[in-house]
Design a protein around this motif. Structure first.
Motif, mmCIF file in Angstrom:
data_model
loop_
_atom_site.group_PDB
_atom_site.id
_atom_site.type_symbol
_atom_site.label_atom_id
_atom_site.label_comp_id
_atom_site.label_asym_id
_atom_site.label_seq_id
_atom_site.Cartn_x
_atom_site.Cartn_y
_atom_site.Cartn_z
ATOM 1 N N GLY A 138 35.823 -50.238 22.710
ATOM 2 C CA GLY A 138 37.110 -49.578 22.576
ATOM 3 C C GLY A 138 37.534 -49.280 21.159
ATOM 4 N N ARG A 139 36.659 -49.513 20.178
ATOM 5 C CA ARG A 139 37.047 -49.362 18.778
ATOM 6 C C ARG A 139 36.738 -47.989 18.193
ATOM 7 N N LEU A 140 35.750 -47.301 18.753
ATOM 8 C CA LEU A 140 35.299 -46.028 18.186
ATOM 9 C C LEU A 140 35.373 -44.916 19.221
ATOM 10 N N VAL A 141 35.493 -43.700 18.729
ATOM 11 C CA VAL A 141 35.368 -42.510 19.560
ATOM 12 C C VAL A 141 34.283 -41.638 18.951
ATOM 13 N N TRP A 142 33.245 -41.354 19.731
ATOM 14 C CA TRP A 142 32.184 -40.449 19.306
ATOM 15 C C TRP A 142 32.535 -39.065 19.855
ATOM 16 N N ALA A 143 32.454 -38.042 18.997
ATOM 17 C CA ALA A 143 32.886 -36.706 19.412
ATOM 18 C C ALA A 143 31.924 -35.644 18.902
ATOM 19 N N HIS A 144 31.589 -34.707 19.777
ATOM 20 C CA HIS A 144 30.786 -33.543 19.423
ATOM 21 C C HIS A 144 31.766 -32.386 19.242
ATOM 22 N N VAL A 145 31.843 -31.868 18.002
ATOM 23 C CA VAL A 145 32.868 -30.888 17.647
ATOM 24 C C VAL A 145 32.256 -29.780 16.791
ATOM 25 N N VAL A 146 33.084 -28.787 16.471
ATOM 26 C CA VAL A 146 32.724 -27.717 15.544
ATOM 27 C C VAL A 146 33.455 -27.970 14.236
ATOM 28 N N ALA A 161 39.284 -45.328 16.926
ATOM 29 C CA ALA A 161 40.026 -45.147 18.171
ATOM 30 C C ALA A 161 41.513 -45.471 18.020
ATOM 31 N N ARG A 162 41.890 -46.166 16.945
ATOM 32 C CA ARG A 162 43.301 -46.521 16.770
ATOM 33 C C ARG A 162 44.136 -45.356 16.271
ATOM 34 N N ASP A 163 43.547 -44.536 15.365
ATOM 35 C CA ASP A 163 44.354 -43.488 14.733
ATOM 36 C C ASP A 163 43.635 -42.143 14.597
ATOM 37 N N GLY A 164 42.383 -42.038 15.075
ATOM 38 C CA GLY A 164 41.654 -40.779 15.001
ATOM 39 C C GLY A 164 41.060 -40.472 13.645
ATOM 40 N N ARG A 165 41.125 -41.427 12.719
ATOM 41 C CA ARG A 165 40.575 -41.206 11.377
ATOM 42 C C ARG A 165 39.059 -41.062 11.444
ATOM 43 N N GLU A 166 38.517 -40.055 10.740
ATOM 44 C CA GLU A 166 37.065 -39.855 10.720
ATOM 45 C C GLU A 166 36.401 -40.931 9.869
ATOM 46 N N ILE A 202 17.570 -27.765 25.062
ATOM 47 C CA ILE A 202 18.353 -29.002 25.073
ATOM 48 C C ILE A 202 18.060 -29.782 23.798
ATOM 49 N N LEU A 203 19.095 -30.413 23.229
ATOM 50 C CA LEU A 203 18.923 -31.321 22.103
ATOM 51 C C LEU A 203 19.356 -32.722 22.535
ATOM 52 N N LEU A 204 18.669 -33.735 21.997
ATOM 53 C CA LEU A 204 18.945 -35.108 22.395
ATOM 54 C C LEU A 204 18.879 -36.025 21.180
ATOM 55 N N TYR A 205 19.918 -36.862 21.018
ATOM 56 C CA TYR A 205 20.010 -37.774 19.877
ATOM 57 C C TYR A 205 20.483 -39.155 20.347
ATOM 58 N N TRP A 206 19.987 -40.194 19.648
ATOM 59 C CA TRP A 206 20.558 -41.533 19.741
ATOM 60 C C TRP A 206 21.164 -41.861 18.387
ATOM 61 N N ALA A 207 22.203 -42.695 18.360
ATOM 62 C CA ALA A 207 22.783 -43.118 17.085
ATOM 63 C C ALA A 207 23.440 -44.476 17.244
ATOM 64 N N ARG A 208 23.639 -45.141 16.110
ATOM 65 C CA ARG A 208 24.411 -46.381 16.092
ATOM 66 C C ARG A 208 25.141 -46.462 14.758
ATOM 67 N N ARG A 209 26.261 -47.122 14.772
ATOM 68 C CA ARG A 209 27.049 -47.333 13.565
ATOM 69 C C ARG A 209 26.346 -48.355 12.693
ATOM 70 N N ASP A 210 26.272 -48.077 11.389
ATOM 71 C CA ASP A 210 25.611 -48.975 10.443
ATOM 72 C C ASP A 210 26.468 -49.058 9.185
ATOM 73 N N GLY A 211 27.312 -50.079 9.115
ATOM 74 C CA GLY A 211 28.218 -50.180 7.977
ATOM 75 C C GLY A 211 29.189 -49.007 7.976
ATOM 76 N N GLU A 212 29.195 -48.245 6.874
ATOM 77 C CA GLU A 212 30.081 -47.093 6.747
ATOM 78 C C GLU A 212 29.453 -45.815 7.273
ATOM 79 N N GLY A 213 28.170 -45.856 7.614
ATOM 80 C CA GLY A 213 27.485 -44.645 8.046
ATOM 81 C C GLY A 213 26.984 -44.736 9.474
ATOM 82 N N VAL A 214 26.091 -43.797 9.811
ATOM 83 C CA VAL A 214 25.508 -43.713 11.146
ATOM 84 C C VAL A 214 24.003 -43.540 11.009
ATOM 85 N N VAL A 215 23.242 -44.310 11.757
ATOM 86 C CA VAL A 215 21.798 -44.134 11.834
ATOM 87 C C VAL A 215 21.497 -43.293 13.071
ATOM 88 N N VAL A 216 20.815 -42.171 12.871
ATOM 89 C CA VAL A 216 20.563 -41.226 13.961
ATOM 90 C C VAL A 216 19.069 -41.113 14.199
#
Length: 348
Positions: A138-146, A161-166, A202-216
């Motif tokens: 419940g802490r993060l929101v993952w979003a596919h956007v333009v 997820a608390r305030d929508g901050r990127e 079709i495109l397909l990705y896995w990712a996980r949060r790693d500190g301040e960044g994302v490992v994809v």
């Protein structure tokens, strides 16, 4: 070989086809929620309660943009809010109806550089859309956007997820989406994004949060496959070839573990709804999307090898897609009666 299907419960649910055809939300803690758009509200249902006849939803959250009927939305694990994937923003709305935050992004409308009236309710032409997913904690929101700048660029962003901050962003350089969806791994840390680009693949990705960044991990080399479901325990995942030619089981790194083609007479292409009935069994169907006049067939397969175990035999006609739930049960929806049914495998 035929395997008898046992009915666990049914409920008349107008519009319920969407909860079978679309992707439901299975959480790491075993909860399963169905999101159903009805008029200006999005209903949040518990699967077990619904199929036991409890048609009253857990919550009804107002849709921020009544004219926008695309996007894949997500409910918080505790059911306290819903995050909506809009045409020009991602918005979190509390169950009581109050807006919690908004993350503005570029427009999914396909005409580059088109103007907006400034009206927040304006819906631009085109059916292209993104998707969102609230993490299992419940802490993060993952979003596919333009991206919001002038040059077209799709992004995969992680929001607080608390305030929508990127918190982080990943440019998707080869993506020109018609739509997308997310799924989470049972470890609660990894997230998957599947991007459909129509005839372009079709495109397909896995990712996980790693500190301040994302490992994809980019899984697109040699793949043109739709992500269908994730194993409820080990994170292995199912895909179907873009046009249904074969069903495949993959390890987390994309390694092919098993493959299956439709067995027996009838349609030679899989539908795009399939998944894990439980940790040991896969359920897939043929005859709906590519079957023309052939009857719908639901097949059970071994979850490790995709070896065919048998075709399901129902007590009456069953049409349309099937939606496995991972807990030993699956859903079907009858269009004629608008009935949602939950099934399991009958004891021998």
């Amino acid at each position: 070989m035929t395997i008898t299907a046992q009915l666990l419960g049914s409920v008349r649910l107008p519009g319920g086809r969407a909860v079978v055809d679309d992707f439901h939300e299975a959480r790491a803690d075993g909860t399963r929620r169905l999101l159903l758009r009805r008029g200006a509200g999005l209903e949040v249902h518990d699967v077990a309660a619904l199929c036991a006849g409890e048609v009253s939803p857990l919550a009804v959250v107002p849709v921020p943009w009544p004219g926008w009927d695309a996007g894949v939305h997500s409910a918080a694990p505790d059911g306290s809010f819903v995050v909506f994937s809009g045409q020009r923003s991602v918005r979190a709305v509390a169950v009581g109806g109050g807006a919690l935050w908004e993350y503005r992004h570029g427009c999914w409308g396909p005409e580059l550089g088109h103007e907006h009236s400034g009206d927040d309710q304006q819906v631009c032409p085109g059916s292209e859309h993104g998707s969102v997913r609230v993490s299992d904690d419940g802490r993060l929101v993952w979003a596919h956007v333009v991206a919001a700048d002038a040059d077209y660029q799709e992004l995969w962003v992680v929001l607080d997820a608390r305030d929508g901050r990127e918190l982080a962003r990943v440019p998707l350089t080869d993506s020109y989406a018609s739509g997308s969806h997310h799924q989470s791994l049972p470890d609660g840390a990894h997230m998957a994004l599947c991007v459909g680009m129509g005839q372009d693949g079709i495109l397909l990705y896995w990712a996980r949060r790693d500190g301040e960044g994302v490992v994809v991990r980019d899984l697109n080399e040699g793949l043109d496959r739709i992500l269908l479901d994730v194993h409820p325990e080990n994170g292995r995942f199912l895909t179907v070839e873009h046009y249904g030619a074969d069903l495949q089981l993959h390890d987390l790194d994309g390694t092919l573990l098993a493959e299956a083609e439709p067995a027996g007479p009838g349609p030679d292409r899989w539908d795009w709804c399939a998944g894990f009935v439980d940790a040991d069994t896969v359920l897939a169907s043929t005859g709906h999307e590519y079957g023309d006049d052939d009857p719908v067939r639901h097949s059970l397969m071994d979850a490790k090898t995709l070896e065919h175990l048998g075709q399901l035999d129902y007590p009456g006609p069953v049409t349309g897609y099937v939606r496995p739930l991972g807990d030993g049960t699956w859903l079907t929806h009858d269009r004629a009666s608008d009935t949602l049914s939950r099934w399991t495998r009958a004891a021998p």
